[in-house]
Design a protein around this motif. Sequence first.
Motif, PDB file in Angstrom:
ATOM      1  N   PRO A 119       0.815  -1.221   0.000  1.00 35.28           N
ATOM      2  CA  PRO A 119       0.000   0.000   0.000  1.00 35.28           C
ATOM      3  C   PRO A 119       0.846   1.269   0.000  1.00 35.28           C
ATOM      4  N   GLY A 120       1.998   1.215   0.656  1.00 41.00           N
ATOM      5  CA  GLY A 120       2.872   2.387   0.686  1.00 41.00           C
ATOM      6  C   GLY A 120       3.446   2.717  -0.673  1.00 41.00           C
ATOM      7  N   ASP A 139      27.604 -20.944   8.241  1.00 43.41           N
ATOM      8  CA  ASP A 139      28.247 -22.209   7.941  1.00 43.41           C
ATOM      9  C   ASP A 139      28.560 -22.223   6.438  1.00 43.41           C
ATOM     10  N   PRO A 140      29.778 -22.606   6.052  1.00 39.51           N
ATOM     11  CA  PRO A 140      30.134 -22.576   4.623  1.00 39.51           C
ATOM     12  C   PRO A 140      29.202 -23.378   3.719  1.00 39.51           C
ATOM     13  N   ASP A 141      28.614 -24.455   4.271  1.00 42.23           N
ATOM     14  CA  ASP A 141      27.762 -25.303   3.449  1.00 42.23           C
ATOM     15  C   ASP A 141      26.316 -24.842   3.403  1.00 42.23           C
ATOM     16  N   ASN A 142      25.997 -23.783   4.130  1.00 44.27           N
ATOM     17  CA  ASN A 142      24.602 -23.344   4.190  1.00 44.27           C
ATOM     18  C   ASN A 142      24.464 -21.832   4.061  1.00 44.27           C
ATOM     19  N   VAL A 143      25.278 -21.246   3.225  1.00 45.00           N
ATOM     20  CA  VAL A 143      25.166 -19.807   2.985  1.00 45.00           C
ATOM     21  C   VAL A 143      23.942 -19.548   2.114  1.00 45.00           C
ATOM     22  N   PRO A 144      23.004 -18.710   2.558  1.00 45.16           N
ATOM     23  CA  PRO A 144      21.826 -18.422   1.726  1.00 45.16           C
ATOM     24  C   PRO A 144      22.223 -17.716   0.433  1.00 45.16           C
ATOM     25  N   GLU A 145      21.537 -18.042  -0.651  1.00 46.27           N
ATOM     26  CA  GLU A 145      21.786 -17.342  -1.909  1.00 46.27           C
ATOM     27  C   GLU A 145      21.265 -15.917  -1.841  1.00 46.27           C
ATOM     28  N   ARG A 146      20.207 -15.691  -1.011  1.00 45.73           N
ATOM     29  CA  ARG A 146      19.634 -14.362  -0.883  1.00 45.73           C
ATOM     30  C   ARG A 146      18.810 -14.299   0.401  1.00 45.73           C
ATOM     31  N   PHE A 147      18.553 -13.080   0.867  1.00 47.45           N
ATOM     32  CA  PHE A 147      17.618 -12.834   1.960  1.00 47.45           C
ATOM     33  C   PHE A 147      16.366 -12.191   1.372  1.00 47.45           C
ATOM     34  N   GLU A 148      15.192 -12.664   1.780  1.00 47.47           N
ATOM     35  CA  GLU A 148      13.934 -12.139   1.262  1.00 47.47           C
ATOM     36  C   GLU A 148      13.285 -11.219   2.289  1.00 47.47           C
ATOM     37  N   LEU A 149      12.858 -10.051   1.828  1.00 46.42           N
ATOM     38  CA  LEU A 149      12.207  -9.063   2.677  1.00 46.42           C
ATOM     39  C   LEU A 149      10.830  -8.759   2.096  1.00 46.42           C
ATOM     40  N   ASP A 150       9.781  -9.081   2.842  1.00 45.18           N
ATOM     41  CA  ASP A 150       8.408  -8.927   2.363  1.00 45.18           C
ATOM     42  C   ASP A 150       7.902  -7.517   2.675  1.00 45.18           C
ATOM     43  N   VAL A 151       7.582  -6.752   1.626  1.00 46.69           N
ATOM     44  CA  VAL A 151       7.093  -5.379   1.807  1.00 46.69           C
ATOM     45  C   VAL A 151       5.609  -5.266   1.445  1.00 46.69           C
ATOM     46  N   SER A 152       4.918  -6.389   1.314  1.00 50.04           N
ATOM     47  CA  SER A 152       3.536  -6.379   0.833  1.00 50.04           C
ATOM     48  C   SER A 152       2.578  -5.620   1.743  1.00 50.04           C
ATOM     49  N   ALA A 153       2.915  -5.476   3.041  1.00 49.91           N
ATOM     50  CA  ALA A 153       2.043  -4.751   3.971  1.00 49.91           C
ATOM     51  C   ALA A 153       2.639  -3.414   4.385  1.00 49.91           C
ATOM     52  N   ALA A 154       3.744  -3.016   3.793  1.00 50.36           N
ATOM     53  CA  ALA A 154       4.450  -1.810   4.224  1.00 50.36           C
ATOM     54  C   ALA A 154       3.729  -0.538   3.790  1.00 50.36           C
ATOM     55  N   GLU A 155       3.644   0.409   4.722  1.00 53.55           N
ATOM     56  CA  GLU A 155       3.043   1.718   4.461  1.00 53.55           C
ATOM     57  C   GLU A 155       4.144   2.762   4.347  1.00 53.55           C
ATOM     58  N   ILE A 156       3.779   3.940   3.857  1.00 51.92           N
ATOM     59  CA  ILE A 156       4.725   5.056   3.800  1.00 51.92           C
ATOM     60  C   ILE A 156       5.190   5.375   5.220  1.00 51.92           C
ATOM     61  N   GLY A 157       6.491   5.493   5.399  1.00 54.83           N
ATOM     62  CA  GLY A 157       7.066   5.778   6.709  1.00 54.83           C
ATOM     63  C   GLY A 157       7.478   4.547   7.479  1.00 54.83           C
ATOM     64  N   ASP A 158       7.132   3.348   6.992  1.00 48.25           N
ATOM     65  CA  ASP A 158       7.500   2.116   7.695  1.00 48.25           C
ATOM     66  C   ASP A 158       8.997   1.842   7.562  1.00 48.25           C
TER      67      ASP A 158
END
Length: 219
Positions: A119-120, A139-158
């Motif tokens: 909405p923002g 851990d070298p064998d479990n490094v994430p390829e990426r971090f996911e950040l969900d902005v689907s509920a984020a408003e202006i100023g969040d």
Amino acid sequence: MVQTIRIEAAARERAGKGAARATRRGGSVPAVIYGAKQEATLLSLDPRDVMKELHKGGWQSHLYEVAVAGGATERCLMRDVQFHPVSDQPIHVDFQRLAAGQKIRVRVPVVLLGEDVSPGIKAGGVPNLVRRDLEVLSDPDNVPERFELDVSAAEIGDTLRWSNVRDHGGTSPTIARDFVVLTIAPPVVVEEVVIQAPAATPADAKGKGGKGAAPAKKK
């Protein structure tokens, strides 16, 4: 899970600037593997292999198996690449050797989810990604390829922080606080400036044939 990439390398016998220059004159890129309380291993790499990894992006989060011709295969991270100041070609590569059970410091890119329904953002807000990648211990064998950040509920100023990242993948941040990752900034308002012409003065009127203007010449 982190990607593991194999790189072929040749051994170098001599260290020092002169030896490195000779390696470059021969068309190769000098490199070194250090760490894990072992002696440094001197290498030379095919510059095409180096450029291929650099063009992929995220090379600081990849695991490398550096296969030395006639020697062992070393498990490493590519820590630093030095470039020529004019040609911008790689001139030296540093690898860090991994020890058994050792956690590694890596940078993992952040990917946003739900921008199309936020909405923002729909109201004109601008997602300001304060940190495009996050430095973590993993851990070298479990490094994430990426971090996911969900902005689907984020408003202006969040403000979204490390705690808002969907899955930390067993990693821990190198910053010891719940740091800011993204903010939704208000839309930028551009004011339209209207420039008006100045009002005419009596002097202007005189100059245009009004009272006091010079008489016209008779023909």
